[in-house]
Scaffold this active site. Structure first.
Site, PDB file in Angstrom:
ATOM      1  N   TYR A 137       4.174  21.490 -15.151  1.00 59.19           N
ATOM      2  CA  TYR A 137       4.901  20.214 -15.176  1.00 59.19           C
ATOM      3  C   TYR A 137       4.226  19.184 -14.296  1.00 59.19           C
ATOM      4  O   TYR A 137       4.308  17.985 -14.563  1.00 59.19           O
ATOM      5  CB  TYR A 137       6.371  20.443 -14.804  1.00 59.19           C
ATOM      6  CG  TYR A 137       7.014  21.315 -15.852  1.00 59.19           C
ATOM      7  CD1 TYR A 137       7.303  20.791 -17.095  1.00 59.19           C
ATOM      8  CD2 TYR A 137       7.237  22.664 -15.631  1.00 59.19           C
ATOM      9  CE1 TYR A 137       7.815  21.583 -18.096  1.00 59.19           C
ATOM     10  CE2 TYR A 137       7.756  23.471 -16.630  1.00 59.19           C
ATOM     11  CZ  TYR A 137       8.046  22.925 -17.862  1.00 59.19           C
ATOM     12  OH  TYR A 137       8.533  23.719 -18.853  1.00 59.19           O
ATOM     13  N   LYS A 169      13.090  13.967 -24.201  1.00 57.99           N
ATOM     14  CA  LYS A 169      12.093  12.929 -23.962  1.00 57.99           C
ATOM     15  C   LYS A 169      11.405  12.532 -25.270  1.00 57.99           C
ATOM     16  O   LYS A 169      11.188  11.345 -25.536  1.00 57.99           O
ATOM     17  CB  LYS A 169      11.055  13.423 -22.958  1.00 57.99           C
ATOM     18  CG  LYS A 169      11.589  13.392 -21.539  1.00 57.99           C
ATOM     19  CD  LYS A 169      10.511  13.759 -20.550  1.00 57.99           C
ATOM     20  CE  LYS A 169      10.991  13.594 -19.130  1.00 57.99           C
ATOM     21  NZ  LYS A 169      11.170  12.189 -18.739  1.00 57.99           N
ATOM     22  N   SER A 188      -5.446  18.788  -0.279  1.00 53.24           N
ATOM     23  CA  SER A 188      -5.492  17.427  -0.815  1.00 53.24           C
ATOM     24  C   SER A 188      -4.191  17.076  -1.533  1.00 53.24           C
ATOM     25  O   SER A 188      -3.592  16.023  -1.291  1.00 53.24           O
ATOM     26  CB  SER A 188      -6.678  17.316  -1.773  1.00 53.24           C
ATOM     27  OG  SER A 188      -6.535  16.212  -2.613  1.00 53.24           O
ATOM     28  N   SER A 208       5.758   6.597 -21.247  1.00 58.92           N
ATOM     29  CA  SER A 208       7.012   5.849 -21.147  1.00 58.92           C
ATOM     30  C   SER A 208       6.789   4.415 -20.690  1.00 58.92           C
ATOM     31  O   SER A 208       7.694   3.592 -20.771  1.00 58.92           O
ATOM     32  CB  SER A 208       7.979   6.538 -20.175  1.00 58.92           C
ATOM     33  OG  SER A 208       8.171   7.874 -20.558  1.00 58.92           O
ATOM     34  N   THR A 237      12.926  18.539 -22.358  1.00 59.41           N
ATOM     35  CA  THR A 237      11.623  18.109 -22.859  1.00 59.41           C
ATOM     36  C   THR A 237      11.791  17.485 -24.247  1.00 59.41           C
ATOM     37  O   THR A 237      11.223  16.425 -24.551  1.00 59.41           O
ATOM     38  CB  THR A 237      10.661  19.299 -22.926  1.00 59.41           C
ATOM     39  OG1 THR A 237      10.819  20.065 -21.736  1.00 59.41           O
ATOM     40  CG2 THR A 237       9.233  18.846 -23.022  1.00 59.41           C
ATOM     41  N   GLU A 252       3.260  23.988 -11.807  1.00 60.31           N
ATOM     42  CA  GLU A 252       1.977  23.308 -11.994  1.00 60.31           C
ATOM     43  C   GLU A 252       1.856  22.731 -13.403  1.00 60.31           C
ATOM     44  O   GLU A 252       1.309  21.644 -13.595  1.00 60.31           O
ATOM     45  CB  GLU A 252       0.829  24.290 -11.715  1.00 60.31           C
ATOM     46  CG  GLU A 252      -0.558  23.793 -12.050  1.00 60.31           C
ATOM     47  CD  GLU A 252      -1.063  22.720 -11.106  1.00 60.31           C
ATOM     48  OE1 GLU A 252      -0.423  22.509 -10.060  1.00 60.31           O
ATOM     49  OE2 GLU A 252      -2.080  22.089 -11.422  1.00 60.31           O
ATOM     50  N   HIS A 299       3.866  27.841 -12.868  1.00 66.16           N
ATOM     51  CA  HIS A 299       4.648  27.130 -13.871  1.00 66.16           C
ATOM     52  C   HIS A 299       5.044  25.724 -13.453  1.00 66.16           C
ATOM     53  O   HIS A 299       4.874  24.803 -14.251  1.00 66.16           O
ATOM     54  CB  HIS A 299       5.836  27.923 -14.410  1.00 66.16           C
ATOM     55  CG  HIS A 299       6.190  27.362 -15.743  1.00 66.16           C
ATOM     56  ND1 HIS A 299       5.531  27.705 -16.889  1.00 66.16           N
ATOM     57  CD2 HIS A 299       7.015  26.354 -16.082  1.00 66.16           C
ATOM     58  CE1 HIS A 299       5.960  26.963 -17.891  1.00 66.16           C
ATOM     59  NE2 HIS A 299       6.865  26.132 -17.429  1.00 66.16           N
ATOM     60  N   HIS A 345       5.347  34.028 -18.069  1.00 66.22           N
ATOM     61  CA  HIS A 345       3.913  34.281 -18.188  1.00 66.22           C
ATOM     62  C   HIS A 345       3.618  35.777 -18.083  1.00 66.22           C
ATOM     63  O   HIS A 345       2.484  36.188 -18.215  1.00 66.22           O
ATOM     64  CB  HIS A 345       3.155  33.550 -17.081  1.00 66.22           C
ATOM     65  CG  HIS A 345       3.249  32.059 -17.199  1.00 66.22           C
ATOM     66  ND1 HIS A 345       2.334  31.307 -17.885  1.00 66.22           N
ATOM     67  CD2 HIS A 345       4.167  31.177 -16.736  1.00 66.22           C
ATOM     68  CE1 HIS A 345       2.676  30.034 -17.829  1.00 66.22           C
ATOM     69  NE2 HIS A 345       3.780  29.920 -17.140  1.00 66.22           N
ATOM     70  N   ASP A 391       0.878  -1.176   0.000  1.00 64.06           N
ATOM     71  CA  ASP A 391       0.000   0.000   0.000  1.00 64.06           C
ATOM     72  C   ASP A 391       0.911   1.221   0.000  1.00 64.06           C
ATOM     73  O   ASP A 391       2.129   1.086  -0.137  1.00 64.06           O
ATOM     74  CB  ASP A 391      -0.923   0.013   1.236  1.00 64.06           C
ATOM     75  CG  ASP A 391      -2.214   0.794   0.967  1.00 64.06           C
ATOM     76  OD1 ASP A 391      -2.158   1.790   0.217  1.00 64.06           O
ATOM     77  OD2 ASP A 391      -3.264   0.413   1.497  1.00 64.06           O
ATOM     78  N   TRP A 409      -8.832  31.506 -14.491  1.00 63.58           N
ATOM     79  CA  TRP A 409      -8.287  30.443 -13.627  1.00 63.58           C
ATOM     80  C   TRP A 409      -7.095  30.943 -12.855  1.00 63.58           C
ATOM     81  O   TRP A 409      -6.748  30.377 -11.831  1.00 63.58           O
ATOM     82  CB  TRP A 409      -7.966  29.174 -14.418  1.00 63.58           C
ATOM     83  CG  TRP A 409      -6.601  29.099 -15.030  1.00 63.58           C
ATOM     84  CD1 TRP A 409      -6.256  29.544 -16.265  1.00 63.58           C
ATOM     85  CD2 TRP A 409      -5.421  28.550 -14.455  1.00 63.58           C
ATOM     86  NE1 TRP A 409      -4.926  29.321 -16.492  1.00 63.58           N
ATOM     87  CE2 TRP A 409      -4.383  28.703 -15.408  1.00 63.58           C
ATOM     88  CE3 TRP A 409      -5.114  27.939 -13.232  1.00 63.58           C
ATOM     89  CZ2 TRP A 409      -3.080  28.278 -15.166  1.00 63.58           C
ATOM     90  CZ3 TRP A 409      -3.804  27.521 -13.009  1.00 63.58           C
ATOM     91  CH2 TRP A 409      -2.803  27.687 -13.971  1.00 63.58           C
ATOM     92  N   ARG A 455      -8.188  36.261 -26.152  1.00 64.71           N
ATOM     93  CA  ARG A 455      -8.826  35.179 -25.426  1.00 64.71           C
ATOM     94  C   ARG A 455      -9.849  35.780 -24.471  1.00 64.71           C
ATOM     95  O   ARG A 455      -9.795  36.962 -24.152  1.00 64.71           O
ATOM     96  CB  ARG A 455      -7.777  34.359 -24.668  1.00 64.71           C
ATOM     97  CG  ARG A 455      -7.122  35.096 -23.527  1.00 64.71           C
ATOM     98  CD  ARG A 455      -5.894  34.388 -23.002  1.00 64.71           C
ATOM     99  NE  ARG A 455      -6.197  33.242 -22.157  1.00 64.71           N
ATOM    100  CZ  ARG A 455      -5.317  32.692 -21.315  1.00 64.71           C
ATOM    101  NH1 ARG A 455      -4.089  33.194 -21.209  1.00 64.71           N
ATOM    102  NH2 ARG A 455      -5.636  31.655 -20.584  1.00 64.71           N
TER     103      ARG A 455
END
Lengths: 125, 676, 228
Positions: B260, B334, B172, B271, B331, B258, B256, B306, B107, B142, B453
């Site tokens: 990832y 990968k 959480s 993968s 990146t 976030e 930022h 940003h 567990d 957001w 936007r």
């Protein structure tokens, strides 16, 4: 972040060597170390407050660096001796210093971005 | 020894009972993963519905199907829902399901804390998403820029729900973060050293560090906003001298990493999927690990890209531009590793592998438009236009969600014992691929043509009409495709084709045990001798080039002039026969219960649920203090706090599992963790 | 390694298997260190904000300079009270000393104690009580400080200094309060059944939390109170 191979091969050794799994390495410092550390911390605190009350020193360029160095010293002493990182498993050192570095970096970067700290880069300034 | 495996096509183990209380009190990581998966899927439909409404409005110029206020609430909640209630929890579903199975554990480290994380997520998710039904949904975008979100400009309850809801959801994620860090460090089976961990577990590990370091920052930014709104502090009051950039910096220091947090778990799933369906070990495993760690570290040094449009000056723009270009390197590494994993392999096109390949392609497009933003002059043209919307939908939809869909098709049989329907899956994939490109690719053009936007309607003859129509058609195709997925999941949950232990011929530890796994996962804790323990037994030729050890917990080393040369390859015929996954070909046998094997299983307990409930009631009370009469609000707040503290004491002073009763319950500390 | 002899697959001896951990370290200690790492970022955000807003308040009173309200002519002295805070800083430092002594007493409970000094040093109840008492004293100082600041005219709503100062030190105070509650719970357990070496882990993680809160105060004391 722990180094990728750091735990390799030590699992069985850890089990065998410890006998029980409480994990904390029980070489904690003793009473004599503790009171000496407390005395040093008190002395540094007194020195810091004393600095605050010397106008000529407050006005000098050394005021801020000296205070920062003294509090960093206190910080380090508490972490190493009272939180016994000096004696404990290196994993705990990694779990603490990694985030601490990110946190320090963030504070310094923010102070730069808000113009609280400045670097003179000649042409760029 | 033969108990590790059930027969390949035996009936899956029936979950002991499906009673409501058993779910409310479960501490089994697989059941919690199940709850996460279905809750997040529900929120996927909810957030998708919000997108459909917006696309219906934008299908043609000058539409007034939605008012500006309704539109503001919709785009705010679409972003918030998809990020915090869909992609993160879907990743959490896989953390829960897979991490213990992949590292050979029974567990997670703190099973009750794990249940607590889920209940906080569910209740917090409802807290933040229900208000929109009453036209009181959050409406500040957001990323809720202050001072726009202070009471001066947003006096209603809308932003209060958002601030409190995000605060709750952060609890959480943080709780789960500590839990999985401990689990991955401390619960790996003997021989499962760090450079043998499956890539998904590695990415999960990196993500947990991002979570525990990034979430405190937004917690504080939200605390400031909460204090400004409820107690009249001045953190975002410009008149008092506050800096309008404070929120932006704090938010993006969180925001930022976030990004990832959202994408790395999907990378991890891909993968896992690609090696299986290429029948080849992952190409460049160590480089994949290091690039993941590097992305994690660099992720904390790029946030201000940003904010190029706010004018931070040449030095800051340069530094953040350069770090942003740098992070594209690991990146990109990968992407190439996935391509080389497939190269020369015998690639099978199942739904899972198609979604994984889809991620590689779609994320590359999003990554390239991302690098375009790293140049401040170019960014100034693109920022706040639909070009940016196109970019992050390629990253988060084409990247995160397609990876998670690949994970769902791949791991659903492990979770339920039943395969999803491949025919429906292919419909889902193709409609999803066509629909998402039709929806998001034209946004590049409408953005470069200047469409901002977040506008709720637009005038005709600006060159945007056709692009918007295409986007809307694409969005509805995606919506339909998602319904196919949900139908597939619901119908085949108990009726799909039986999966057996290892339906895909995969090589990692989770495929050595029955599907769904018994409550204790592994009858015997496996000993791991290589990265692909199952392939070592079923297809040793595949793992010839992968480092092996003889017994698992020790390195096979060669002494070269007194210096250890590290791991060596052990020929297949010399490998220990009874490694992990032994008994894969064992004859059909009944899977014994935990009691029969004498494995202690944590008690079912509702204490984490009530502790979580206390938090929600507390924040609910805080919002009630906005009423004229403050007494009910403070009373509810006190009630919530009492439930929280009482629940914590009740929880922490009770034993986790039967054995602890005899060992003497020493859990009196009000610390949120009780060791397994 | 040979002492960990095993059958072919993995069958660590019964009982060992259940408490087996990869590193040999207990879960809870890894968990608390991860938590402390996370707290570093929490306080980094609070401290950064205080420093960013330092000197940017539009109206006084100010932490280190006197201020005269131009509209009322009312005079405010510099707000921060260094002597009082130095005393409370000292109190918190001493609580850390008491905490390490409490942990040592719990760990060495079974060792024989002969002299008066050994008995005093070996009393976990005494040192847990002292830690909680010193922590409460620190909170008392903070309550005194907060109320006197409000009386002198700076509340959390007054200016940027007030907002960032009260939030930063208030968050720290909330952490101290949680620590005192934790200490009192542990003390109650000690009175009820006595804390021994098997409880050392629980006391250890509490001590780590307590020292971390102390360490944060070390940073706050210098950055907020001393540096002008």
């Amino acid at each position: 972040m722990t180094s990728p191979e750091s735990h390799h091969g030590q699992t069985a050794a850890a089990l065998a060597a410890q006998g029980h799994l409480e994990g904390a390495v029980h070489e904690h410092p003793t009473w004599s170390t503790y009171w000496k550390v407390a005395t040093i911390l008190t002395v540094i605190t007194v020195a810091e407050v004393w600095c605050y009350y010397v106008p000529s020193f407050v006005a000098s360029v050394w005021f801020v660096p000296v205070l920062l160095a003294l509090s960093a010293l206190k910080f380090g002493i508490v972490v190493l001796f009272y939180m016994h990182l000096k004696y404990d498993h290196k994993l705990f050192r990694a779990l603490f210093t990694g985030p601490l570095i990110v946190a320090m970096f963030t504070i310094v970067a923010l102070l730069f971005l808000f113009g609280k700290v400045a670097v003179r880069l000649g042409l760029l300034s | 020894m033969a108990t590790l495996a059930a027969p390949a096509f035996a009936a899956p183990i029936e979950r002991s009972d499906g009673g409501f209380l058993s779910w409310l009190g479960t501490t089994d990581h697989k059941r919690i993963g199940y709850l996460y998966l279905f809750t997040a899927t529900g929120f996927l439909l909810w957030g998708g519905g919000e997108a459909m409404l917006m696309r219906w409005q934008l299908r043609a110029p000058n539409q007034h199907f939605l008012s500006a206020e309704q539109y503001n609430q919709l785009f705010t909640m679409h972003g918030t829902t998809m990020i915090f209630l869909v992609v993160m929890p879907l990743s959490a579903a896989f953390f829960n399901l897979l991490v213990p199975l992949q590292i050979g554990a029974r567990d997670v480290a703190f099973p009750r804390l794990n249940a607590f994380s889920y209940w906080v997520y569910l209740l917090g998710g409802l807290f933040i998403s229900v208000p929109i039904i009453f036209n009181a949904g959050p409406n500040g975008g957001w990323f809720g820029y202050a001072p726009l979100t202070t009471t001066t400009y947003s006096p209603g309850l809308n932003i209060d729900f958002w601030v409190a809801g995000l605060q709750i959801l952060g609890i959480s994620s943080l709780a789960a973060g500590f839990n999985f860090i401990t689990t991955i460090i401390n619960m790996r089976a003997p021989g499962m050293n760090l450079m043998r961990m499956p890539m998904f577990t590695w990415m999960a590990f990196v993500v947990q560090f991002l979570i525990v370091l990034a979430f405190p920052v937004i917690t504080i930014a939200l605390v400031f906003l909460l204090f400004d709104r409820f107690f009249g502090t001045n953190f975002y009051e410009i008149a008092a001298g506050a800096d309008p950039l404070l929120w932006q910096h704090l938010f993006w220091i969180f925001g930022h990493p976030e990004v990832y947090i959202l994408v790395l778990p999907a990378f991890g799933l891909v993968s896992e999927v690609l090696p299986t369906f290429s029948q080849k070990p992952l190409f460049g495993y160590p480089v994949m690990v290091y690039s993941g760690i590097l992305i994690g570290f660099l992720g904390f040094g790029v946030w201000a890209h940003h904010m190029f449009a706010v004018g931070m000056g040449p030095i800051a723009d340069t530094v953040f531009g350069v770090t942003t270009m740098l992070i594209a390197i690991p990146t990109g590494v990968k992407i190439f590793n996935w391509i080389f994993t497939m190269w020369g392999g015998s690639v099978r096109f199942t739904t899972a592998s198609m979604f994984a390949i889809g991620l590689v392609a779609m994320f590359t497009i999003g990554g390239i438009s991302g690098v375009m933003h790293s140049s401040p002059p170019a960014d100034l043209q693109q920022t706040d236009t639909y070009f940016v919307v196109a970019h992050f939908h390629y990253v988060l939809f084409g990247g995160s969600l397609m990876g998670l869909f690949a994970g769902i098709y791949y791991y659903y049989p492990k979770l339920t014992g039943h395969l999803l329907d491949e025919g429906l899956g292919k419909w889902h994939f193709w409609l999803n691929l066509i629909g998402s490109n039709l929806a998001f690719f034209p946004m590049h053009f409408s953005g470069l043509l200047g469409m901002p936007r977040r506008i709720y309607t637009y005038d005709a003859n600006q060159g945007w009409d056709t692009f918007n129509l295409l986007s809307s058609i694409g969005a509805f195709i995606v919506g339909f495709a998602t319904l196919i997925l949900v139908y597939n999941m619901l119908v085949n949950r108990k009726r799909g084709r039986l999966a057996g232990n290892n339906p895909w011929g995969a090589g990692t530890l989770e495929w050595s045990i029955p599907s769904p796994p018994p409550v204790y996962n592994f009858a015997e804790i496996p000993r791991v001798t290589s990265r692909y323990p199952v392939w070592d037994l079923t297809a040793p030729e595949l793992t010839a080039a992968v480092p092996h050890t003889l017994r698992g917990d020790e390195m096979v080393t060669a002494q070269v002039g007194g210096v250890s040369a590290g791991q060596m390859s052990v020929p297949a015929d010399r490998r220990p026969a009874a490694a992990a996954g032994a008994g894969l070909h064992a004859p059909p046998a009944r899977v014994p219960s935990a009691e029969e094997l004498g494995i202690p299983i944590p008690y079912t307990t509702t204490k984490p649920f009530f502790t979580a409930l206390g938090i929600i009631v507390m924040f609910g009370g805080l919002l009630l203090t906005r009423m004229e009469n403050k007494i009910p609000g403070w009373a509810v707040l006190a009630l919530g706090a009492a439930t929280l503290v009482g629940g914590l004491y009740w929880w922490l002073t009770s034993p986790l599992e039967p054995e602890h009763e005899h060992a003497g319950a020493h859990g009196a500390a009000p610390h949120h963790a009780h060791a397994h | 390694m040979d002492s960990f002899a095993m059958p072919d697959v993995i069958v660590p001896a019964a009982g060992v298997e259940h408490t087996y951990t990869t590193t040999g370290l207990p879960h809870r200690k890894i968990g608390i260190w991860a938590f402390i790492g996370s707290e570093c970022m929490l306080f980094a955000s609070l401290i950064s904000t205080y420093l960013i807003y330092k000197g940017r308040s539009v109206v006084g009173p100010f932490p280190h300079e006197a201020w005269t309200d131009p509209s009322t002519g009312h005079h405010f002295r510099a707000i921060l009270n260094i002597p009082v805070t130095s005393a409370s800083t000292f109190v918190l430092l001493m609580s850390s000393l008491a905490m390490v002594l409490a942990l040592a007493a719990v760990e060495n409970r079974d060792k024989p104690k002969v002299t008066m000094g050994e008995k005093i040093l070996g009393s976990s109840k005494l040192w847990l009580f002292m830690t909680a008492l010193l922590g409460t004293t620190f909170l008392g100082f903070q309550a005194f400080e907060f109320t006197s600041f409000v009386h002198e005219g700076v509340s959390i709503r007054t200016n940027l200094f007030g907002s960032s100062f009260f939030t930063l030190t208030g968050f720290h105070g909330a952490h101290v309060t949680a620590g005192v509650l934790w200490l009192c719970t542990m003390l109650a357990v000690d009175f009820k059944r006595g804390l021994g070496p098997k409880d050392a882990l629980n006391v250890d993680i509490m001590a780590l939390y307590w020292h971390f809160v102390d360490v944060v105060w070390i940073a706050i004391f210098t950055l907020v109170y001393l540096i002008r």
